[in-house]
Motif scaffolding. Structure first.
Motif, PDB file in Angstrom:
ATOM      1  N   ALA A 158     -13.962  -6.674  -7.005  1.00  0.00           N
ATOM      2  CA  ALA A 158     -15.366  -6.321  -6.790  1.00  0.00           C
ATOM      3  C   ALA A 158     -16.099  -7.438  -6.047  1.00  0.00           C
ATOM      4  CB  ALA A 158     -16.048  -6.039  -8.124  1.00  0.00           C
ATOM      5  N   THR A 159     -16.764  -7.073  -4.964  1.00  0.00           N
ATOM      6  CA  THR A 159     -17.542  -8.057  -4.191  1.00  0.00           C
ATOM      7  C   THR A 159     -19.035  -7.938  -4.463  1.00  0.00           C
ATOM      8  OG1 THR A 159     -17.683  -6.549  -2.311  1.00  0.00           O
ATOM      9  CG2 THR A 159     -15.865  -8.127  -2.314  1.00  0.00           C
ATOM     10  N   ASP A 160     -19.496  -6.725  -4.833  1.00  0.00           N
ATOM     11  CA  ASP A 160     -20.933  -6.486  -4.985  1.00  0.00           C
ATOM     12  C   ASP A 160     -21.124  -5.164  -5.699  1.00  0.00           C
ATOM     13  OD1 ASP A 160     -21.765  -4.279  -2.607  1.00  0.00           O
ATOM     14  OD2 ASP A 160     -19.920  -5.394  -2.260  1.00  0.00           O
ATOM     15  N   TYR A 161     -22.364  -4.897  -6.092  1.00  0.00           N
ATOM     16  CA  TYR A 161     -22.715  -3.564  -6.570  1.00  0.00           C
ATOM     17  C   TYR A 161     -23.005  -2.698  -5.356  1.00  0.00           C
ATOM     18  CZ  TYR A 161     -23.248  -5.374 -11.332  1.00  0.00           C
ATOM     19  OH  TYR A 161     -23.012  -5.933 -12.558  1.00  0.00           O
ATOM     20  N   ASP A 162     -22.598  -1.441  -5.422  1.00  0.00           N
ATOM     21  CA  ASP A 162     -22.919  -0.519  -4.337  1.00  0.00           C
ATOM     22  C   ASP A 162     -24.441  -0.348  -4.299  1.00  0.00           C
ATOM     23  OD1 ASP A 162     -21.711   1.027  -2.275  1.00  0.00           O
ATOM     24  OD2 ASP A 162     -22.207   2.848  -3.374  1.00  0.00           O
ATOM     25  N   CYS A 163     -24.938   0.392  -3.319  1.00  0.00           N
ATOM     26  CA  CYS A 163     -26.391   0.424  -3.077  1.00  0.00           C
ATOM     27  C   CYS A 163     -27.200   1.109  -4.182  1.00  0.00           C
ATOM     28  CB  CYS A 163     -26.685   1.079  -1.730  1.00  0.00           C
ATOM     29  SG  CYS A 163     -26.119   2.787  -1.589  1.00  0.00           S
ATOM     30  N   TRP A 164     -26.524   1.705  -5.205  1.00  0.00           N
ATOM     31  CA  TRP A 164     -27.242   2.333  -6.316  1.00  0.00           C
ATOM     32  C   TRP A 164     -28.011   1.308  -7.149  1.00  0.00           C
ATOM     33  CZ3 TRP A 164     -26.419   0.692 -11.296  1.00  0.00           C
ATOM     34  CH2 TRP A 164     -25.273  -0.098 -11.509  1.00  0.00           C
ATOM     35  N   HIS A 165     -27.548   0.066  -7.155  1.00  0.00           N
ATOM     36  CA  HIS A 165     -28.066  -0.914  -8.112  1.00  0.00           C
ATOM     37  C   HIS A 165     -29.471  -1.365  -7.722  1.00  0.00           C
ATOM     38  CE1 HIS A 165     -28.210  -4.474 -10.696  1.00  0.00           C
ATOM     39  NE2 HIS A 165     -27.155  -3.986 -11.340  1.00  0.00           N
ATOM     40  N   PRO A 166     -30.398  -1.455  -8.685  1.00  0.00           N
ATOM     41  CA  PRO A 166     -31.776  -1.847  -8.359  1.00  0.00           C
ATOM     42  C   PRO A 166     -31.888  -3.236  -7.741  1.00  0.00           C
ATOM     43  CG  PRO A 166     -31.429  -1.780 -10.752  1.00  0.00           C
ATOM     44  CD  PRO A 166     -30.254  -1.112 -10.129  1.00  0.00           C
ATOM     45  N   ASP A 167     -30.910  -4.099  -8.012  1.00  0.00           N
ATOM     46  CA  ASP A 167     -30.946  -5.446  -7.431  1.00  0.00           C
ATOM     47  C   ASP A 167     -30.121  -5.547  -6.154  1.00  0.00           C
ATOM     48  OD1 ASP A 167     -32.502  -6.291  -9.559  1.00  0.00           O
ATOM     49  OD2 ASP A 167     -30.764  -6.870 -10.757  1.00  0.00           O
ATOM     50  N   HIS A 168     -29.698  -4.401  -5.627  1.00  0.00           N
ATOM     51  CA  HIS A 168     -28.816  -4.423  -4.448  1.00  0.00           C
ATOM     52  C   HIS A 168     -29.447  -5.162  -3.273  1.00  0.00           C
ATOM     53  CE1 HIS A 168     -25.795  -3.077  -1.547  1.00  0.00           C
ATOM     54  NE2 HIS A 168     -26.792  -2.794  -0.736  1.00  0.00           N
TER      55      HIS A 168
END
Length: 290
Positions: A210-220
């Protein structure tokens, strides 16, 4: 002829294996064209392995441009029986944090422009794919992660990998849709790779990084390209440690895999009715059934 029982496909960030010794580059021509790059044969703790940079060593290939059939065929031609796929992914779940590792057990195929079979041209085969990952290889991989106790890394056994076409990332609507499907991670490369590995009777498992949260995340929006690249590098370092431990375990106790006989009941066309050119093209896959 060069030979390796264990193959490794390195995804974004993992373009070489630092621990490999006695390294040689092998250029393989296949009936499906050249692989993504030369395959690197080397010794990892006294075991000969084959390494391929999925996107090329300089990351020159889009996910859609990847020569999936050539990559798997080349691994098969070297005698690979176990294939470890190291892949950068986005997280679709709060609990799967950047730098975490997931060993998924399911896939959802959202690709559109890829050939996902070796067959056709006069021969029909339908592999079973209900369990798309070799469960025994996945267990060895997950056990290796767990045993290393890597700092800042949590292991997630099982989960669903959504494979999208790319190269653009998801819209928010798509990301929320995949979350509603209870998917765990999202990437762009493991299909049709896993399907072709099954057709080639190679046990296949994914080490998803995992590199990041996908764009769903509020902190994206607070995630920067620099952060993602930094995570890619840290993931690559961690992945090499996991792969080395996995290779050690596989060498000591190679598991039997149902993938190794996946074509036994899959081929519907009588082999004496297959066109000679097609039979020759697929001889590497068919020879034990001819």
């Amino acid at each position: 002829m060069a030979h390796a029982k264990i193959g490794i496909i390195g995804g974004s960030g993992l373009y070489k294996m630092e621990a490999l010794k006695d390294v040689e580059e092998v250029t393989i021509d296949t009936p499906f064209g050249p692989p993504s790059d030369a395959i690197i044969l080397g010794t990892l703790d006294n075991t000969r392995v084959a390494f391929l940079a999925r996107h090329g060593r300089n990351h020159t290939l889009l996910p859609t441009e990847l020569p999936f059939r050539a990559n798997i065929y080349a691994m098969k031609s070297l005698g690979v029986e176990y294939l470890i796929s190291a892949s950068a992914v986005g997280s679709l779940r709060e609990e799967v944090k950047p730098l975490d590792m997931v060993v998924p057990d399911q896939f959802i195929d959202r690709t559109k422009n890829r050939i996902s079979t070796f067959f056709g041209e006069g021969i029909v085969a339908h592999i079973t794919f209900g369990e798309p990952i070799c469960t025994k290889l996945a267990a060895v991989l997950a056990d290796a992660v767990e045993s290393l106790q890597l700092p800042d890394v949590s292991l997630h056994r099982g989960g669903t990998y959504v494979c999208m076409e790319g190269p653009a990332f998801s819209t928010k609507a798509e990301s929320h849709l995949y979350r509603s499907w209870d998917a765990t991670i999202i990437g762009m490369t493991n299909l049709p790779e896993a399907k072709l590995a099954r057709e080639a009777e190679i046990a296949y498992a994914t080490l998803a990084l995992a590199t990041d949260y996908d764009c769903w995340h509020p902190d994206h929006d607070s995630v920067t390209v620099e952060m993602v690249v930094a995570n890619l590098h840290r993931n690559a370092t961690n992945a090499q440690k996991v792969i080395q431990e996995t290779v050690r375990r596989l060498t000591e106790n190679p598991p039997e895999s149902s993938a190794h006989s996946a074509l036994k009941y899959a081929i519907l066309t009588p082999l004496d009715k297959v066109p000679a050119a097609t039979k020759q093209k697929l001889e590497l896959l068919l020879k034990k059934y001819l």
